[in-house]
Design a protein around this motif. Structure first.
Motif, mmCIF file in Angstrom:
data_model
loop_
_atom_site.group_PDB
_atom_site.id
_atom_site.type_symbol
_atom_site.label_atom_id
_atom_site.label_comp_id
_atom_site.label_asym_id
_atom_site.label_seq_id
_atom_site.Cartn_x
_atom_site.Cartn_y
_atom_site.Cartn_z
ATOM 1 N N GLN A 62 0.869 -0.830 -0.202
ATOM 2 C CA GLN A 62 -0.141 0.288 0.256
ATOM 3 C C GLN A 62 0.756 1.055 0.025
ATOM 4 O O GLN A 62 0.452 2.951 -0.296
ATOM 5 N N ARG A 123 -1.172 5.245 -5.003
ATOM 6 C CA ARG A 123 -2.313 4.318 -4.762
ATOM 7 C C ARG A 123 -3.184 3.689 -5.086
ATOM 8 O O ARG A 123 -3.286 2.925 -5.054
ATOM 9 N N ASP A 219 -5.050 6.847 1.633
ATOM 10 C CA ASP A 219 -5.752 5.503 0.953
ATOM 11 C C ASP A 219 -7.693 6.253 0.452
ATOM 12 O O ASP A 219 -8.469 5.567 -0.264
#
Length: 522
Positions: A62, A123, A219
Motif C-alpha cells: 500500500q 496508491r 487511502d
C-alpha cells in the motif's frame, strides 16, 4: 522491489526508514510494541513471525511509489537516496472538490505542495474499483451488533453516560450510541422555539495529522477516486455545547469544513471494521486512529475540545386510509438502504431523511435542527436537487426554502402547521462512538390521510439511497424482523427504535408495534 520473500529485521528496519517513521510510529502502524521494533534494529538477521510478515507485506503493497523506491535503495545499501520522480496522475480528477481535498491534506499533514496528489496517484496504482467495492462489501457484512459490542469493550462508560440498548419484545438490541437516560423519550416538538442553537463566531482550525493519519487519508482519497465517491467540502456545524431535557434543546455550534471531518474522524469506522473483519485486536492501544482522535469517553463528550460533527436523522411515518389489501388504517414507515456513493453509513440500513447538520444560506438561522430536517425532506424525499450541497456547493438563491420554491408535498406541510395534521419531534440525543458524531433522533409523523392520497406518488429517494423500503405499522412481524436486521447503521437503529416507540404512544389503532424497553449498558 515490491515483494519480500522473507522479512528479516533488516527488511523491517529498512521499511521503517523508508516510511520515515520513528520506532514508536512504526510500532503503532504495525500493531506491535516498541521493543519489538527496536529488536529488529539490533538483530537484522532475525526472521519475523508469519503474522508480522503479513502485516509488513500489506504496508509495503500500500506504500506510495516514493516509499517503495527508498525501501529498495536502502536494501541495496544506497543511502544517498536521490530524488524520486513523483508519478503523474492523470486519472485523478481536476475538479475543485478533489483539488480541495488534496490541498487540505498537503496543508494539514505539512507536506510540500503536490505531495498528496503524488501519494494518491501512487496508491491508485494498487487499487481498483472492484477491490474497493469488495472491501466495502466485507465491511457492510460486519453486523451492527459486532461494532457495538467492540466499542462497548473499548470504552469504559461512567455515570451519567450509558450505551443505548433495548429489549424489543424481550430480545436484547445494542447500539454504539452513548447517551443519558434523560436524553431519551424527549417528545420535543421542533420549530416552535424549544430547540435553539446559537452560532459561535469562532472558526475551527484543524490540528495537524501525523504520518499514520495522513496515509489513512491518502487511502480514503484514492478509494474515493476509484469509486467516484462524492466528497464536497461544504460547511458543516461543529457542536461546541449542548443541553438536553424534555423542556428543550439548546447549545452552540461553530462552523467547520466537511473535509476536516471526512479525512479524520470519519476514518475511525473503517479502521475498526477492518480490525474486526481480520480478527485483530480492537482494544485501546491497537487502533492508532481511534487512540489519537477519540481515545476515551471524556474525549467523546468534551465536544469543545475536538471536531464534533453530526446531524439529524428522522423516522418518517405517514398515515394511510384503509384499503382492501390492508388490514386497516395505518402509518407507512419508510426505510432506506444507503448508496455506496455516500461517505457515511454506505450500504447500511438507515432511516430517511438522514443528514449532516450544516448551513444552507443563513448560517445563524440554519443552526436550528428543524431547518436541516425540513431541507433534507425536500432533498431526500421530495426531489429538490437545488438544496443538495453536493450539487449546489455555491448556493445562489437568497432563500432556497422560500414558500414559492417549496415542492408541492412540502408546501402542504408548511400550510398545515396544526399538530393534528403532522408533527415533527425530537425523540432522543446521543453521541455515536463509531466516529464521535452527535446524533439527534427525530420522528416526522403525518397524521392527515389526505396528504398520502395527494402526494404519496411524489416520494422518491435521492442519490444517497440505494433503495427504499416501506413497512406498515400494522405488520408487527415485519417490523420486528426489520429491527433485528444486522445491516442497520448504529445511529439509524437508534433513531428507528426511538421513533417506533413514540409511534406506539400516539398511533392509536393505526399501530401494532413491538414493545421497546430501554436498558442501561455500562
Amino acid at each position: 522491489m515490491d515483494v519480500v520473500d522473507t522479512w528479516t529485521g533488516h527488511h523491517a528496519s529498512a521499511l521503517r526508514q523508508a516510511l520515515r517513521l520513528t520506532n514508536e510510529g512504526f510500532a503503532d502502524r504495525i500493531g506491535t510494541v516498541v521493543r519489538t521494533v527496536a529488536k529488529w534494529n539490533a538483530t537484522p538477521d532475525m526472521v519475523l513471525t508469519i503474522e508480522l510478515q503479513r502485516a509488513l507485506d500489506t504496508i509495503l503493497t500500500q506504500a506510495p511509489t516514493d516509499v517503495r523506491s527508498r525501501f529498495a535503495l536502502l536494501l541495496r545499501g544506497d543511502t544517498s537516496l536521490p530524488p524520486v520522480e513523483m508519478p503523474a496522475a492523470p486519472e485523478i480528477p481536476a475538479d475543485e472538490h478533489t483539488s480541495a481535498a488534496l490541498e487540505w491534506l498537503d496543508r494539514t499533514a505539512r507536506w510540500p505542495a503536490g505531495a498528496s496528489r503524488a501519494r494518491v496517484a501512487g496508491r491508485l496504482e494498487m487499487v481498483s474499483r472492484a477491490g474497493v467495492e469488495r472491501q466495502r462489501a466485507v465491511r457492510t457484512n460486519l453486523s451492527r451488533e459486532a461494532v457495538a459490542n467492540s466499542l462497548a469493550a473499548y470504552y469504559r462508560t461512567s455515570t451519567p453516560w450509558v450505551l443505548h440498548t433495548a429489549r424489543v419484545d424481550g430480545v436484547p438490541v445494542s447500539t454504539s450510541v452513548l447517551t443519558r437516560p434523560t436524553w431519551l423519550d424527549l417528545r420535543l416538538p421542533l420549530g416552535v422555539g424549544r430547540d435553539t442553537m446559537a452560532l459561535s463566531p469562532l472558526t475551527y482550525d484543524p490540528p495537524g495529522v501525523d504520518e499514520y493519519g495522513a496515509l489513512a487519508a491518502v487511502d480514503r482519497l484514492a478509494s474515493g477516486v476509484a469509486t467516484d465517491l462524492r466528497i464536497v467540502n461544504a460547511p458543516l456545524y461543529r457542536l461546541r455545547r449542548i443541553s438536553v431535557s424534555p423542556e428543550g434543546i439548546n447549545g452552540e455550534v461553530g462552523i467547520a469544513a466537511f473535509l476536516d471531518y471526512a479525512l479524520t474522524f470519519d476514518l475511525l469506522e473503517g479502521e475498526l471494521s477492518d480490525a474486526l473483519v481480520n480478527q485483530r485486536e480492537s482494544t485501546p492501544g491497537s487502533l492508532p486512529l481511534r487512540d489519537r482522535y477519540l481515545p476515551t469517553i471524556a474525549a467523546v463528550t468534551n465536544v469543545d475540545d475536538r471536531l464534533c460533527a453530526g446531524g439529524a436523522l428522522s423516522l418518517f411515518a405517514v398515515a394511510r386510509p384503509a384499503r382492501r389489501a390492508r388490514n386497516g388504517r395505518d402509518y407507512l414507515i419508510l426505510i432506506q438502504e444507503r448508496s455506496p456513493q455516500v461517505l457515511n453509513a454506505a450500504r447500511r440500513i438507515a432511516v430517511i431523511p438522514k443528514s449532516f447538520h450544516g448551513p444552507l444560506v443563513d448560517y445563524s438561522e440554519d443552526a436550528q435542527i428543524y431547518r436541516t430536517i425540513e431541507r433534507e425532506m425536500e432533498e431526500e424525499l421530495f426531489g429538490r436537487d437545488d438544496v443538495d450541497s453536493v450539487f449546489t456547493h455555491h448556493q445562489r438563491s437568497a432563500d432556497p426554502m422560500h414558500p414559492s420554491r417549496l415542492s408541492a408535498p412540502m408546501r402542504w406541510l408548511a400550510e398545515h402547521p396544526d399538530p393534528a395534521d403532522w408533527s415533527m419531534e425530537c425523540t432522543a440525543v446521543g453521541f455515536n462512538l463509531v466516529s464521535g458524531n452527535y446524533e439527534i433522533a427525530n420522528l416526522i409523523a403525518i397524521h392527515n390521510e389526505s396528504w398520502w392520497e395527494q402526494y404519496g406518488g411524489d416520494i422518491a429517494a435521492n442519490w444517497e439511497s440505494g433503495s427504499i423500503r416501506r413497512y406498515s405499522t400494522l405488520d408487527r412481524d415485519s417490523i420486528l424482523t426489520l429491527i433485528h436486521d444486522p445491516a442497520w447503521s448504529n445511529e439509524g437503529l437508534f433513531a428507528a427504535l426511538q421513533g417506533i416507540r413514540r409511534l406506539a404512544e400516539i398511533g392509536g389503532n393505526r399501530v401494532d408495534l413491538p414493545s421497546i424497553e430501554w436498558e442501561a449498558r455500562d
